[in-house]
Enzyme design. Structure first.
Site, mmCIF file in Angstrom:
data_model
loop_
_atom_site.group_PDB
_atom_site.id
_atom_site.type_symbol
_atom_site.label_atom_id
_atom_site.label_comp_id
_atom_site.label_asym_id
_atom_site.label_seq_id
_atom_site.Cartn_x
_atom_site.Cartn_y
_atom_site.Cartn_z
ATOM 1 N N GLY A 1 1.167 -1.504 0.083
ATOM 2 C CA GLY A 1 0.057 0.242 -0.047
ATOM 3 C C GLY A 1 0.852 1.422 0.397
ATOM 4 N N GLY B 1 12.295 -1.289 2.198
ATOM 5 C CA GLY B 1 12.328 -1.986 1.449
ATOM 6 C C GLY B 1 12.677 -1.342 -0.188
ATOM 7 C CG ASN C 1 5.754 9.143 -6.140
ATOM 8 O OD1 ASN C 1 4.862 9.997 -5.934
ATOM 9 N ND2 ASN C 1 5.291 8.045 -7.113
ATOM 10 C CB THR D 1 3.952 7.401 -2.652
ATOM 11 O OG1 THR D 1 5.713 7.936 -3.003
ATOM 12 C CG2 THR D 1 3.475 7.136 -4.256
ATOM 13 C CD GLN E 1 4.015 4.931 3.165
ATOM 14 O OE1 GLN E 1 4.758 4.081 3.939
ATOM 15 N NE2 GLN E 1 2.298 4.097 3.342
ATOM 16 C CD GLU F 1 8.665 0.564 10.222
ATOM 17 O OE1 GLU F 1 8.617 0.079 11.185
ATOM 18 O OE2 GLU F 1 10.564 0.519 9.505
#
Length: 718
Positions: free
Chosen positions: A458, A500, A584, A587, A591, A658
């Site tokens: 996601g 990631g 980006n 996105t 986050q 996070e």
């Protein structure tokens, strides 16, 4: 370069998701597919003495009931939480003791309700206290984050400090609750296993299943094409995928196991409760002389997991004397596991709240206190930071927030029954990276295909990796296709630890750059199958670094506290981050805002209670475990600095999934103190807790000064 990296490109899978075309793990409709429903244990500790399945098997559509007596035998797993239906032991309430497989989901659920289980219950202990007799210091199996770190003489330095704060904070158990609950669909075909699962890493699932069922990995295909969130709870395989594979083998049919949401807290992990004691000593100028952060938490009796909440105190501030320590008690509770920013989220809440208390003790602005204690190198390791722009985040955040206009006196702003306050907290999260492989192919039609077993949970990973590939190839973004989420693709690590994209992007960048060089040397038309290049970052991404690599941020919050109801409303949340190159903008902002929203929930609404009598989490679904919604925050903004850090990966990026949660709860808690003059040291700040604190504060004030007409002090009007 095409300039794709950094652009606010739209999510590639967005239309599929909003139109319902994207298929999640429970939506693979194989012919004859069966559905399964688990039966959770109803005792907190003991063993199963009998299972009566007759009534369940009589339910129309029920195919079979798996128990520890008839389920397929598994090899002993490294993760004991996956040893489901292998023996009669019940290590905690909610442990699965049976699985009903049926033609339909409704029949499976009805069958599960009809299963009768007898137990030999044993005495249980699920209550965590700092003085629990079973508390121990865990072994230093994790060399990177040992349980205890000490330098200098922290106790002696604290005793002689000009200003001292000795405080305790408590964070309750928290639950991940992804939008898509844990689900898996499995089928066997001629000894080969195909699994669709909601996981943060298909490769890890394949490896575990191969070990459990004793078959080579090449006979297993695992896909996790679309994943509706995980927040750590899907970082490793969970019981749903093992049960699905077992049931499929037993019945010879494809089987889907979709866990009911109310079962998740007991079987997929949770953030363990943490009890914090912080002792901060400083000189008269506000420079830390001693920093002690001691954490007590719980783990289960079957698998040790320690919420290492004192680790961020080893990174944040300069202090010549320091001790950080973790202690844990093994209880009859479900096994805790990763939850967004494990360690950092509860640890920084406590540390940043204590820093605010120290600022009050010194009569110093809390932003300036943090700036004054900025270290030259990472305090724990002595390594230089690859980049550290926390001070710039604090300064920029203060400018955007209007911090200079703040009256530092608690309770100084009021609008009718509302007390208004503002707070600040810092944030950090390590910048981690792991080896990955990727391939890039140039096709005769002028398009490019990038392939990597990354997982998009996601976050927009598909889109960002396509941007990285396009930049490395020097072609427009629309000419790059990407495939992710399957073990049939080049192997890559799971989506976790904010590592990631940094890990996958490195491999994609290298594969794209190598292909670009091949194309530059190629003459004539491309062959029908195209031209390929492959990259493996082993040896580079996992090389020892001479640098301490972290992302940093600053959080600011404005709250209104209702003195009549105790309700806390957040009017503004602001985050400013230094997280390397932003790949980006669209996105990334999503986050950051998502993390901040989760931090808001941690501060005000989210919390779970372990029932001492029944050994169960009382708040087990979204009716009782309250996650924040849009109406819970008036305005939320995320900004970032243009940080150039060449010591991370070829993109210069750091993880951002996070860090948004890390400082938010402390900023809100500090704002509540500024509004009311009351220091709340236990989360969440629910109306009942806040109102009781306000009333106690008013009573204490009157006991000192006597009642004044109309009330007085920061909680006037309660």
């Amino acid at each position: 370069m095409t300039g794709s990296v950094g652009a606010p490109a739209e999510r590639r899978e967005g239309r599929e998701k909003v139109s319902g075309a994207a298929r999640y793990a429970a939506e693979y409709h194989y012919p004859g597919r069966a559905q399964a429903w688990p039966v959770p244990a109803a005792v907190a500790r003991g063993r199963v003495t009998g299972v009566d399945t007759a009534a369940a098997l009589a339910v129309p559509g029920v195919l079979t009931v798996l128990t520890h007596d008839n389920a397929p035998r598994l090899a002993e797993p490294d993760d004991p939480t996956l040893a489901v239906l292998q023996n009669p032991r019940v290590p905690h309430r909610g442990w699965f003791v049976a699985l009903v497989v049926a033609e339909t989901l409704e029949a499976a659920r009805a069958g599960a309700a009809a299963v009768r289980v007898d137990y030999a219950a044993e005495e249980h202990d699920v209550t965590l206290t700092a003085s629990h007799p079973g508390v121990y210091v865990p072994d230093d199996a994790n060399a990177e984050y040992p349980a205890v770190r000490e330098r200098g003489d922290p106790d002696g330095a604290f005793g002689s400090s000009a200003a001292r704060v000795d405080v305790a904070y408590r964070v309750p158990p928290l639950h991940n609750h992804p939008m898509e609950p844990h689900a898996s669909t499995a089928r066997w075909d001629d000894g080969r296993l195909t699994v669709h699962t909601s996981s943060q890493g298909a490769g890890a699932v394949r490896s575990v299943l191969a070990g459990l069922f004793g078959i080579p990995e090449w006979r297993i295909v695992v896909t996790a094409e679309h994943v509706g969130g995980g927040f750590g709870s899907k970082g490793t395989p969970r019981p749903d995928v093992v049960l699905a594979a077992m049931a499929a083998r037993q019945t010879g049919r494809a089987v889907t196991v979709a866990l009911p949401r109310r079962y998740l807290p007991a079987v997929v992990g949770h953030r363990a409760p943490t009890l914090h004691r912080l002792r901060l000593g400083a000189d008269a100028d506000g420079r830390l002389t001693s920093l002690v952060h001691e954490v007590t938490t719980h783990t289960s009796r079957i698998k040790e997991f320690v919420e290492q909440a004192a680790v961020p105190a080893r990174v944040m501030y300069a202090s010549p004397h320091s001790r950080t320590e973790h202690r844990v008690a093994a209880l009859d509770v479900p096994s805790p596991s990763w939850m967004r920013a494990p360690g950092e989220a509860p640890g920084m809440y406590a540390l940043e709240s204590a820093m605010d208390e120290l600022a009050d003790e010194l009569g110093m602005d809390p932003v300036e206190l943090r700036v004054r204690n900025e270290p030259d190198v990472e305090p724990d390791s002595g390594k230089p930071f690859s980049s550290r722009h926390l001070v710039e985040c604090l300064r920029e955040g203060a400018r955007r927030f209007g911090w200079a206009r703040r009256d530092p006196r608690p309770g100084s702003r009021r609008e009718g029954p509302l007390l208004l306050g503002t707070g600040v907290a810092a944030a950090t999260y390590p910048a981690m990276v792991s080896p990955a492989t990727a391939s890039a192919r140039a096709l005769p039609d002028g398009t490019f295909l990038v392939r990597i077993n990354a997982t998009d949970i996601g976050t927009g990973a598909r889109t960002v990796l396509a941007q990285v590939g396009a930049d490395a190839l020097g072609v427009p973004l629309e000419r790059v296709r990407i495939e992710v989420g399957s073990t049939e693709l080049p192997p890559a690590p799971l989506a976790g630890g904010s590592s990631g994209t940094a890990s996958w992007g490195w491999a994609v960048h290298e594969a794209g750059a190598r292909l670009a060089r091949r194309l530059a040397e190629h003459r004539g038309p491309l062959p029908e199958e195209g031209l390929d290049a492959r990259a493996d970052t082993t040896g580079s991404a996992d090389a020892e670094s001479d640098w301490a690599r972290h992302a940093f941020g600053a959080h600011f919050a404005e709250v209104a506290v209702d003195t009549v109801t105790g309700e806390v409303r957040v009017g503004r949340l602001l985050g400013v981050y230094a997280a390397g190159r932003i790949l980006n903008a669209r996105t990334a902002r999503s986050q950051f805002v998502g993390g901040m929203t989760m931090g808001l929930g941690m501060a005000l609404t989210e919390g779970s209670t372990m029932d001492a009598a029944f050994g169960d989490f009382t708040e087990s679904d979204l009716a009782s475990y309250h996650v924040p919604v849009h109406a819970d925050v008036g305005g939320i903004e995320a900004h970032w600095l243009d940080e150039d850090d060449p010591r991370l990966n070829p993109m210069g990026s750091k993880g951002i999934g996070e860090i948004g949660i890390v400082g938010t709860a402390a900023a809100i808690g500090n704002a509540v103190h500024h509004a009311t003059g009351v220091r709340f040291r236990e989360l969440p700040l629910t109306p009942d807790r806040v109102l009781a604190g306000l009333l106690d504060h008013r009573a204490a004030h009157h006991a000192r000064t006597g009642p004044a007409t109309g009330g007085s002090g920061p909680v006037r009007g309660v």
